[in-house]
Design an enzyme around this catalytic site. Structure first.
Site, PDB file in Angstrom:
ATOM      1  N   THR A  91      -9.746 -14.630  -4.450  1.00 10.69           N
ATOM      2  CA  THR A  91     -11.354 -14.293  -4.342  1.00 10.69           C
ATOM      3  C   THR A  91     -11.995 -13.311  -5.352  1.00 10.69           C
ATOM      4  OG1 THR A  91     -11.288 -13.740  -2.244  1.00 10.69           O
ATOM      5  CG2 THR A  91     -11.733 -16.380  -2.276  1.00 10.69           C
ATOM      6  N   LEU A 251     -10.133   9.477   8.019  1.00 12.69           N
ATOM      7  CA  LEU A 251     -11.130  10.448   7.426  1.00 12.69           C
ATOM      8  C   LEU A 251     -10.350  11.414   6.741  1.00 12.69           C
ATOM      9  CD1 LEU A 251     -12.342  11.116  11.427  1.00 12.69           C
ATOM     10  CD2 LEU A 251     -13.615   9.878   8.823  1.00 12.69           C
ATOM     11  N   GLY A 254     -11.292  12.071  -0.646  1.00 19.37           N
ATOM     12  CA  GLY A 254      -9.499  11.890  -1.840  1.00 19.37           C
ATOM     13  C   GLY A 254     -10.377  11.731  -2.968  1.00 19.37           C
ATOM     14  N   GLY A 258     -10.273   3.133  -3.356  1.00 22.67           N
ATOM     15  CA  GLY A 258     -10.402   1.984  -4.624  1.00 22.67           C
ATOM     16  C   GLY A 258      -8.816   0.529  -4.178  1.00 22.67           C
ATOM     17  N   CYS A 261      -9.022  -4.576  -3.058  1.00 23.91           N
ATOM     18  CA  CYS A 261     -10.189  -4.807  -1.705  1.00 23.91           C
ATOM     19  C   CYS A 261     -11.702  -4.044  -1.397  1.00 23.91           C
ATOM     20  CB  CYS A 261      -9.239  -5.247  -0.436  1.00 23.91           C
ATOM     21  SG  CYS A 261      -7.927  -5.883  -0.340  1.00 23.91           S
TER      22      CYS A 261
HETATM   23  C1  UGA Z   1      -7.487  -2.754   3.026  1.00 20.01           C
HETATM   24  C2  UGA Z   1      -7.923  -2.686   4.247  1.00 20.01           C
HETATM   25  O1  UGA Z   1      -7.047  -1.220   4.895  1.00 20.01           O
HETATM   26  C3  UGA Z   1      -6.889  -3.587   4.862  1.00 20.01           C
HETATM   27  O2  UGA Z   1      -7.406  -4.677   6.371  1.00 20.01           O
HETATM   28  C4  UGA Z   1      -7.334  -4.733   4.454  1.00 20.01           C
HETATM   29  O3  UGA Z   1      -6.423  -5.990   4.669  1.00 20.01           O
HETATM   30  C5  UGA Z   1      -7.098  -5.482   2.600  1.00 20.01           C
HETATM   31  O4  UGA Z   1      -7.694  -4.099   2.146  1.00 20.01           O
HETATM   32  C6  UGA Z   1      -7.116  -6.578   2.127  1.00 20.01           C
HETATM   33  O5  UGA Z   1      -8.905  -6.699   2.542  1.00 20.01           O
HETATM   34  O6  UGA Z   1      -6.997  -7.425   2.003  1.00 20.01           O
HETATM   35  P1  UGA Z   1      -5.439  -1.973   0.705  1.00 20.01           P
HETATM   36  O7  UGA Z   1      -6.344  -2.446   0.078  1.00 20.01           O
HETATM   37  O8  UGA Z   1      -4.274  -2.098   1.201  1.00 20.01           O
HETATM   38  O9  UGA Z   1      -6.372  -2.449   2.513  1.00 20.01           O
HETATM   39  O10 UGA Z   1      -5.651  -0.455   1.366  1.00 20.01           O
HETATM   40  P2  UGA Z   1      -6.080   0.969   2.137  1.00 20.01           P
HETATM   41  O11 UGA Z   1      -4.996   1.643   3.072  1.00 20.01           O
HETATM   42  O12 UGA Z   1      -6.981   0.611   2.833  1.00 20.01           O
HETATM   43  O13 UGA Z   1      -6.754   2.024   1.415  1.00 20.01           O
HETATM   44  C7  UGA Z   1      -7.574   1.504   0.399  1.00 20.01           C
HETATM   45  C8  UGA Z   1      -8.607   2.781  -0.172  1.00 20.01           C
HETATM   46  O14 UGA Z   1      -9.098   3.985   0.369  1.00 20.01           O
HETATM   47  C9  UGA Z   1      -7.226   3.577  -1.185  1.00 20.01           C
HETATM   48  O15 UGA Z   1      -7.562   3.827  -2.698  1.00 20.01           O
HETATM   49  C10 UGA Z   1      -7.227   4.366  -0.336  1.00 20.01           C
HETATM   50  O16 UGA Z   1      -6.302   5.630  -1.023  1.00 20.01           O
HETATM   51  C11 UGA Z   1      -8.305   5.080   0.548  1.00 20.01           C
HETATM   52  N1  UGA Z   1      -7.951   5.738   1.935  1.00 20.01           N
HETATM   53  C12 UGA Z   1      -7.532   5.077   2.607  1.00 20.01           C
HETATM   54  C13 UGA Z   1      -8.657   6.732   1.755  1.00 20.01           C
HETATM   55  O17 UGA Z   1      -8.933   7.619   0.605  1.00 20.01           O
HETATM   56  N2  UGA Z   1      -8.726   7.717   3.111  1.00 20.01           N
HETATM   57  C14 UGA Z   1      -7.917   7.381   4.211  1.00 20.01           C
HETATM   58  O18 UGA Z   1      -7.875   8.237   5.029  1.00 20.01           O
HETATM   59  C15 UGA Z   1      -7.462   5.727   3.623  1.00 20.01           C
END
Ligand code: UGA
Length: 435
Positions: A91, A251, A254, A258, A261
């Protein structure tokens, strides 16, 4: 099929569909998958995961062998014998930020005539409020059920997240349907279910991603305040995360957030609220703050390079949007590399997994080759191997000894000890090995 197994169809095998299909087979169900992309269907049919995702290859191999997982380009064959049909199609963001339901509508229209009476169509795609109804009307069948069952899988840990979920959310106005869907997850043991109406289920998904993105924009902003006032963000994050009302997850500051999602879902939530007459100014601010973070990191990198932007040579380490994936969709690393290229800098890059082309960026197979003649190393993805980088070897091939580590992954003291100017988000400049 095992004794408790149900016949399940999965339509669309991207991250969500492939993980759902393989994990449902692992839970004992008999799963057939369909995708319009022959490469994905071929991969699964020959026992391989269609995407790079930890643990998925093993599961797909195991269950194509056990015959609980099969793939076909014949939708009728996959759907017509299934009691449950998961819709896992993309989507994407439309031009105004709202979720584009074209694929979902099309999949529903195709599936409708093929369903067996009494089948339950379960929407796993991330969709705006009201989409369960959209699916129902496109199916055009009054003898089948539709439920919402949003996913909370993270790339890189999708299999683990599926097998040990914090909660499983099921949106249906009919308790009997919710119970049938919940039973699919029975062999996961004692897990928390949220049985709710479809609109609330759809909103739980958006609000979860929007809240997590909010935390990240917040901590990145606090990191800047630390830089300005002299605190250390890792100390501050630890201190606030110990408050049980706040918690320690999400927390880590970074380069900005991105992936496939958060950017799409935060924009969609703003658009959805807007269409309903509510100006979600706060969430717009969260998104703007993330853009500001990309710009700030790009500007800081150019500054640290110490020469005019058009003379600067910057070696980017990491292009994936986070470690553990080869996915560069909406990657902060790519956003920042694009800004550096636009400023006239020469940008080289290394990523251990992704080889996706990034316009204007020359990619190398090793960090040291990417670093040759660079004025600055810019670490943008937290790949664990970057904690073992050899500062002396890198310094020897670089023009300047300078590193901007946006993920707190390098051995900062080691780099400083080898004469590097070291900067990390929320910590300020470190030039003295003892600091
Ligand atoms: C995210 C959600 O965490 C999932 O629960 C959800 O199912 C998914 O989107 C979705 O909607 O399909 P994802 O996109 O795989 O999962 O990535 P994340 O691990 O959440 O990280 C997202 C962004 O946040 C990345 O750029 C990551 O580097 C950043 N991030 C994450 C940080 O900068 N600091 C953190 O402490 C955690």
């Amino acid at each position: 099929m095992t004794s408790n197994g149900e016949r399940i169809a999965v339509v669309g095998v991207g991250y969500v569909g492939a993980t759902t299909a393989a994990c449902m087979a692992e839970l004992g169900h008999d799963v057939g998958v369909f995708d319009i992309d022959p490469a994905k269907v071929d991969a699964i049919a020959s026992g391989r995961a269609p995407i790079f995702e930890a643990g998925l290859d093993e599961l797909v191999a195991r269950h194509t062998t056990s015959r609980r997982l099969r793939a076909s380009m014949d939708l009728n064959e996959i759907v017509s014998s299934a009691a449950f049909v998961f819709l896992c199609v993309p989507t994407p963001s439309g031009p105004d930020g709202s979720a584009d339901l074209t694929y979902l509508e099309e999949a529903s229209r195709m599936v409708g005539p093929l369903l067996m009476p009494g089948a339950v169509v379960i929407n796993k795609s991330t969709v705006p409020v009201g989409s369960t109804q959209v699916v129902a009307s496109q199916l055009n069948r009054d003898d089948v059920e539709v439920a919402s069952n949003p996913e909370f899988l993270r790339e890189g840990t999708a299999v683990r997240d599926f097998m040990a979920p914090d909660r499983v959310v099921i949106g249906s106005d009919r308790a009997e349907v919710a119970t049938r869907v919940a039973a699919l997850y029975e062999s996961l043991g004692d897990i928390d279910f949220v049985h709710t109406d479809p609109a609330s289920a759809e909103l739980i998904k958006y609000a979860s991603n929007a809240y997590l993105a909010t935390r990240l924009s917040f901590i990145n902003a606090v990191a800047e305040v630390c830089e300005a006032l002299g605190g250390d963000i890792s100390e501050v994050a630890r201190g606030i995360g110990l408050d049980s009302r706040i918690g320690p997850e999400f927390l880590n500051p970074g380069p900005g957030w991105g992936g496939s999602c958060f950017p799409k879902d935060t924009r969609a939530m703003v658009a959805m609220a807007d269409q309903a007459g509510f100006d979600f100014r706060f969430l717009r601010g969260v998104i703007e703050s993330n853009e500001q973070q990309f710009e700030l990191i790009a500007q800081r990198a150019l500054e640290m390079a110490g020469v005019a932007p058009t003379d600067a040579r910057i070696a980017v380490l990491g292009l994936a949007f986070k470690a553990g994936t080869d996915d560069v969709r909406n990657s902060p690393a790519v956003e920042i590399a694009n800004r550096l290229v636009a400023a006239g800098a020469t940008v080289t890059a290394h990523d251990p997994q992704s080889s996706a082309a990034v316009s204007g960026v020359v990619q190398f197979g090793s960090a040291i080759n990417a670093a040759a003649h660079a004025h600055l190393l810019l670490v943008l993805t937290e790949w664990p191997e970057y904690s073992d980088l050899d500062p002396e070897a890198l310094g020897a091939v670089m023009t300047n000894r300078a590193v901007l580590d946006t993920r707190d992954v390098i051995d900062a003291r080691g780099f400083a000890a080898h004469g590097f100017a070291v900067r990390q988000v929320g910590r300020g400049l470190r030039t003295n090995p003892t600091t």
